[in-house]
Structure formats: structure tokens, C-alpha cells
Design an enzyme around this catalytic site. Sequence first.
Site: not given
Length: 350
Positions: A35-36
Site C-alpha cells: 500500500k503506497w
Amino acid sequence: MEPSVSSPVAPMLAKAVDAVPDQESVAGGLSFEPKWDGFRAIVYFDGEKVEIGSRGSKMLTRYFPELTDAFARLLPGPCVLDGEIVVPTGASGSERLDWEALSQRIHPADSRVQKLAVETPAMFVAFDLLADGDRNLTGVPFAERRAELERLIGPLPHPLHLTRTTTDVDLARRWLVEFEGAGLDGVVAKPLASAYAPNKRVMLKIKHHRTADVVVIGYRIHSSGRGVGSLLLGLYDDDGQLRSVGGASAFSDARRLELIDELDPLVERDADGEIVKGEGERSRFSSSKDVSFVRLRPERVVEVRYDQMEGMRFRHTAQFDRWRPDREPTSCTFAQLDRPIAYDLSQVIS
């Protein structure tokens, strides 16, 4: 209708869950990916012109000239990409995502935008393909979209990147622990059999959840004008100075009104009995927002839930958990906070 600038698509969203789910929990299985922690972006390329839309459909194009140039140069043909704009900083071997540097990129002055594009260049991490040429891919399963995305983005150089994925649950759980040290935000799970569902919470997101005992140093009035909208929180540093670390919110209507009465004995007042107010930091995203707050004597401790720190502050708004009358405010220091083990961003990017 095919996604385009004239017919923009709302991003597919994620529902928060407590832990990385097992494959058996979703029919057809799951694909896991990092999850950036950046700006969600839908990129529209018609073969010549590039436009970058935000999660709320605000155009980000002018703020990232280095990316618009890269998309136009590197993409092999018209397409619509879903991904994240991030800014890496740090020396080689110790790079991590830098939210503050990224947020600085949203600036009204073009000269400033151009300067930062050189000093803190962004990169784009692609994680979905919504259209390729004249093919609308939103209705096909994610497994097929991912295969097409790998074909399109896989060979391209920096600053365009393809997010890594896995179907190995144990590896995904390891990513959740390790990748935080590079500034990432958790893990996302996507059903392999699902179509792209704009504005629907089809994906699952797993983030870090921690608690901390913090001092209540003030509150802001709710936007309705009634009750407490958010509590302002502080921690003591090594020099014994009380530092602001963020806020806690999400109270019900009834609870907001109760808090006004609960906190009234702590409100700082001047010699005339008038409430003493402070001025908080003003965000470039909402420069006209009222940031004044009611000052409180630092005598009450609250336990809050948070996901991660950005420097000396909570990265996101913390969540109220419970009052801690058993804690002395001066015992609430930065030393209690859980810091992730450093991890090099280059080991995350494929």
C-alpha cells in the site's frame, strides 16, 4: 463508456480490515500488493496529451511536469492507468517515501512547481490498467488487468514503475512488517476475479494499528459550530518540551457536546476570564480553513490509536480510545512510540 478525461473514472476503493486475509476468504482468491503512501492518481494518455486526475477528480497535471513528460515519452500508446504518485528521498541504500516532500509539490506558483520537480522528483507506481488503446478493461477480472499491466508497464524505466504483487499470504504478512520501514502504508488485497468497481470498496486494506498515551493540549470546535470537532494532542520531547503531534477526531454528535463540558475545567482563560485561543498550522490544501483552537492546560491524558508517524507527528488523524487518569502527563513522551525498522525503498520497487 471508455474511461477518458472527458469521461473520468472514480478510483476503486478499499475497506479496512484488521489483518491480512487468507486466500480462502474470497472466492477466486486474492492478490496482495504494497500500500503506497502517496497521491492516488488516474493517468489518462491519448497518445499525445497526458492528464493526471486525483482521487477526487481534481487535476494534478500541472504539479508534476516531470511525470507528464515521462508518460508522454515512455508509454507505448493510449491508455488509462491507476496508481500512486510518490516522492522518494534519502541516500542510496536508505531511501524511503517522503510524504512531506510530496505534499510540498502542490503549490500555486509555477516557478516553485518547476523547481521542486527538479529537486524532489516524483515517480509513479502503477497498480491497475483501466483502458489500453480502445479497449475498456474495467469489466474484466483483475487477474487479466494485471497481466495486461505487466505487459505494458513492466519494460518501462524510472520514473514509471509496476507495483509488485504476490498470492503468498505469508509473504504479504512479511511485507506488512518490513515495508513500513521504507515509508509504505500497509498491504492491499485485491480479489483476482473482480471487475474494476469505481467508488466501491472492493479491495481490502491492512494498515498498522498502534496505541499511544498522549496529552490533550486543546480542541477545535466542530465545523457545525457545536461541540468539539477534534482534540489536539502533544508529547514531551527529551528536553521536557511539550510538542504538538496531531489530533484525534470522529466523535458522535452527542459526544462532541459532552466533551465541551468535560474539558471546560481545563480551558485556559485570561485575566478577564476570556478563553485563550491558539493558532494551528495552516495546510496548503485548505489555506482558508479556520485553524484556531481552544487552549487547555496539559493535565489530561488520552490513549489513542494511530497507524504511523511522519517525523514528529502522527501521519493521519488518530482515533480516541479512552481516557487515562492513571497517567501523569509528563510521562507521555516520544520514547513510547513504536518505530519501524529501516528498510530501503529500492528493495520494494520492482
